[in-house]
Scaffold this active site. Sequence first.
Site, PDB file in Angstrom:
ATOM      1  N   ASP A  36     -18.826 -50.338 -24.289  1.00  4.75           N
ATOM      2  CA  ASP A  36     -18.348 -49.986 -22.960  1.00  4.75           C
ATOM      3  C   ASP A  36     -19.010 -50.917 -21.949  1.00  4.75           C
ATOM      4  O   ASP A  36     -20.094 -51.458 -22.209  1.00  4.75           O
ATOM      5  CB  ASP A  36     -18.689 -48.527 -22.633  1.00  4.75           C
ATOM      6  CG  ASP A  36     -17.826 -47.949 -21.522  1.00  4.75           C
ATOM      7  OD1 ASP A  36     -16.974 -47.097 -21.823  1.00  4.75           O
ATOM      8  OD2 ASP A  36     -17.987 -48.370 -20.353  1.00  4.75           O
ATOM      9  N   ASP A  56     -17.739 -56.268 -22.012  1.00  2.00           N
ATOM     10  CA  ASP A  56     -16.323 -56.278 -21.650  1.00  2.00           C
ATOM     11  C   ASP A  56     -15.494 -56.553 -22.899  1.00  2.00           C
ATOM     12  O   ASP A  56     -15.668 -57.593 -23.547  1.00  2.00           O
ATOM     13  CB  ASP A  56     -16.107 -57.378 -20.606  1.00  2.00           C
ATOM     14  CG  ASP A  56     -14.682 -57.479 -20.113  1.00  2.00           C
ATOM     15  OD1 ASP A  56     -13.775 -56.843 -20.703  1.00  2.00           O
ATOM     16  OD2 ASP A  56     -14.455 -58.220 -19.135  1.00  2.00           O
ATOM     17  N   VAL A  57     -14.585 -55.650 -23.238  1.00  2.00           N
ATOM     18  CA  VAL A  57     -13.804 -55.813 -24.469  1.00  2.00           C
ATOM     19  C   VAL A  57     -12.868 -57.016 -24.417  1.00  2.00           C
ATOM     20  O   VAL A  57     -12.384 -57.464 -25.452  1.00  2.00           O
ATOM     21  CB  VAL A  57     -12.989 -54.550 -24.800  1.00  2.00           C
ATOM     22  CG1 VAL A  57     -13.902 -53.373 -25.075  1.00  2.00           C
ATOM     23  CG2 VAL A  57     -11.968 -54.231 -23.703  1.00  2.00           C
ATOM     24  N   ASN A  84      -9.958 -47.924 -27.340  1.00  3.47           N
ATOM     25  CA  ASN A  84      -9.661 -46.935 -26.302  1.00  3.47           C
ATOM     26  C   ASN A  84      -9.851 -47.463 -24.886  1.00  3.47           C
ATOM     27  O   ASN A  84      -9.364 -46.853 -23.941  1.00  3.47           O
ATOM     28  CB  ASN A  84     -10.572 -45.710 -26.536  1.00  3.47           C
ATOM     29  CG  ASN A  84     -10.410 -44.667 -25.476  1.00  3.47           C
ATOM     30  OD1 ASN A  84      -9.408 -43.977 -25.409  1.00  3.47           O
ATOM     31  ND2 ASN A  84     -11.416 -44.566 -24.605  1.00  3.47           N
ATOM     32  N   TYR A 149       0.590 -51.449 -15.840  1.00  2.00           N
ATOM     33  CA  TYR A 149       0.102 -50.506 -16.846  1.00  2.00           C
ATOM     34  C   TYR A 149       1.197 -50.202 -17.868  1.00  2.00           C
ATOM     35  O   TYR A 149       0.974 -50.244 -19.077  1.00  2.00           O
ATOM     36  CB  TYR A 149      -0.360 -49.233 -16.145  1.00  2.00           C
ATOM     37  CG  TYR A 149      -1.018 -48.216 -17.042  1.00  2.00           C
ATOM     38  CD1 TYR A 149      -2.308 -48.425 -17.514  1.00  2.00           C
ATOM     39  CD2 TYR A 149      -0.364 -47.036 -17.384  1.00  2.00           C
ATOM     40  CE1 TYR A 149      -2.937 -47.473 -18.318  1.00  2.00           C
ATOM     41  CE2 TYR A 149      -0.980 -46.089 -18.189  1.00  2.00           C
ATOM     42  CZ  TYR A 149      -2.263 -46.308 -18.649  1.00  2.00           C
ATOM     43  OH  TYR A 149      -2.865 -45.382 -19.444  1.00  2.00           O
ATOM     44  N   LYS A 153       1.062 -51.135 -21.918  1.00  7.53           N
ATOM     45  CA  LYS A 153       1.107 -50.098 -22.944  1.00  7.53           C
ATOM     46  C   LYS A 153       2.311 -50.295 -23.869  1.00  7.53           C
ATOM     47  O   LYS A 153       2.235 -49.999 -25.073  1.00  7.53           O
ATOM     48  CB  LYS A 153       1.131 -48.720 -22.291  1.00  7.53           C
ATOM     49  CG  LYS A 153      -0.156 -48.378 -21.537  1.00  7.53           C
ATOM     50  CD  LYS A 153      -1.375 -48.412 -22.447  1.00  7.53           C
ATOM     51  CE  LYS A 153      -2.629 -47.950 -21.737  1.00  7.53           C
ATOM     52  NZ  LYS A 153      -3.804 -47.839 -22.637  1.00  7.53           N
ATOM     53  N   THR A 184      -9.866 -37.067 -16.934  1.00  4.86           N
ATOM     54  CA  THR A 184     -10.988 -37.974 -17.161  1.00  4.86           C
ATOM     55  C   THR A 184     -11.320 -38.723 -15.875  1.00  4.86           C
ATOM     56  O   THR A 184     -10.519 -38.754 -14.936  1.00  4.86           O
ATOM     57  CB  THR A 184     -10.647 -39.024 -18.238  1.00  4.86           C
ATOM     58  OG1 THR A 184      -9.630 -39.894 -17.717  1.00  4.86           O
ATOM     59  CG2 THR A 184     -10.166 -38.371 -19.517  1.00  4.86           C
TER      60      THR A 184
END
Length: 257
Positions: A36, A56-57, A84, A149, A153, A184
């Site tokens: 994360d 950072d992914v 995720n 977004y 996705k 969340t």
Amino acid sequence: MPDPGRVGLVTGAASGVGLATTRLLLERGHHVIGVDLAGPPGSLAPGGRLAWVAGDVSAEPTWAEALRVADRAFGTSPGVLVLNAARLAVGTVLDTPVDTFRQVFDVNVYGAVLGLQACLPGMIARGGGAVVVTVSVNGLLAEQDLAAYNASKGALIQLVRSAAVDHARSGVRVNAVCPSTIDTPFIQGQLDSVPDPEAFRREMEARHPLGRILRPEEVASVAVFLTTPEASGMTGASVVVDCGLLASPDFVTAARA
């Protein structure tokens, strides 16, 4: 050294679904590498069966470090991968800057690509593994004012399917879980962007047939199920967890308005 099938790597692990997934895997006896931008929350202390990578992914060095940490802490690369981490941007295709599109795709899509490229070789070499990507109902049906977004996705759905068909014969299963709105910190960013957050939240809850939005644990339980032998016949699937949202005509009407 633990069984690689009991070693998981979870991105976006510091909050929301990622945190709930990390906790559930630990409760079930897995060893976990959490990844994360933030450090681990106070409720999760690294050590023992939990290792942590702050990064950072969408950056390749993060994945190189994650594999180093996995090897150093547990002696193996992960046999379970839960992708995720996500980024949200509000706006239409006309009012969303190209740089914002890039930032959303960097995290949501290219972050997942890097994760697969880092972890699939070890799974293939061992003859199996399980990958779960947290996508969204927005990968299946677009909502207004979420152009970047939605597009990211939708791309993830096809990435999951492609990885699933390409690597099924190697024993690697790749599935998506597609939640609707989840309670969340991630969704709080969307709420903070509107003039009346409380009214918007009530609207989100009302359009779900169950009359509420999801809890992170409800999504995490499905994600973890997809990594288990009980789901051994599933790959390339997009499992919807949405409090009945996609079955609701009100949602379809709102999305098309």
